[in-house]
Scaffold this active site. Structure first.
Site, PDB file in Angstrom:
ATOM      1  CB  SER A 265      48.962  -1.543 100.083  1.00 20.16           C
ATOM      2  OG  SER A 265      50.149  -1.861  99.413  1.00 20.16           O
TER       3      SER A 265
ATOM      4  CG  HIS B  48      52.359  -2.397 103.816  1.00 16.96           C
ATOM      5  ND1 HIS B  48      51.647  -3.573 103.878  1.00 16.96           N
ATOM      6  CD2 HIS B  48      52.190  -1.955 102.540  1.00 16.96           C
ATOM      7  CE1 HIS B  48      51.089  -3.827 102.721  1.00 16.96           C
ATOM      8  NE2 HIS B  48      51.403  -2.864 101.888  1.00 16.96           N
TER       9      HIS B  48
END
Length: 208
Positions: A107, A132
């Site tokens: 992330s 993501h």
């Protein structure tokens, strides 16, 4: 409940004793490594952690604006704004920042890792990467929820452009990768342009 990473860093940090001309001097291990221009991004990314990382980067720039900074990353990610403050500072300061992923860059940890100096972004053989799109929860009136959704969409677009810039992938490839959780081995991250090299041992120049 205490963050176990913060508890460890505050209570169980080893001390290093050095002999100087004025006698013995004790450092916690992270302060000693900071003297060698090594910065750790370890644990969840949040405002408390990010301001310490930013302060260290600015300190090292003031100390020597032309000497490389080494950043070691092992992070599951966290707050977007906190992570972006680290990323933006890496781009802002004069010293080149090399990154080495040891463990996980997920992330926002992935964003920080990919933001290292081109050609100086490294990974250890068992590192993991996760990219993501940002997530967020919205509450309140329909108007408030709509405003929040637009903000998340704008953040997502910035992340798309960031990965395009640093990986060399085209926009559609990045968009597909970030649409869902995409895990990468170091080999895939290397092929994707997320890192520049997988290292197993320290180079001779680095050991000096």
């Amino acid at each position: 409940m205490h963050d176990p990473v913060e508890y460890f860093q505050n209570n169980l940090v080893p001390m290093v004793v050095e002999q100087t001309s004025r006698g013995e001097r004790a450092y916690d291990i992270f302060s000693r490594l900071l003297k060698e221009r090594i910065v750790f991004v370890n644990g969840p990314v949040h405002s408390g952690m990010s301001h310490l990382i930013v302060a260290q980067l600015l300190h090292l720039e003031a100390e020597n604006p032309s000497k490389e900074i080494s950043m070691y990353i092992n992070s599951p990610g966290g707050e977007v704004t906190a992570g972006m403050s680290i990323y933006d500072t890496m781009q802002y300061i004069k010293p080149k920042v090399s990154t080495l992923v040891c463990g996980m860059a997920a992330s926002m940890g992935s964003v920080i890792a990919v933001g290292g100096e081109k050609g100086m972004r490294l990974a250890l053989p068992n590192a993991e990467f996760l990219v993501h799109q940002p997530s967020g929860g919205a509450r309140g009136t329909a108007s408030d929820i709509l405003i929040s959704a637009r903000s998340i969409e704008a953040t997502r677009e910035r992340l798309y452009q960031l990965y395009v810039k640093h990986t060399g992938q085209d926009y559609e490839t990045v968009q597909r990768a970030l649409d869902r959780d995409t895990w990468m081995t170091p080999e895939v991250a290397l092929e994707w342009g997320h890192v520049d090299e997988i290292v197993t041992t320290r180079g001779a120049d680095d050991a000096e």
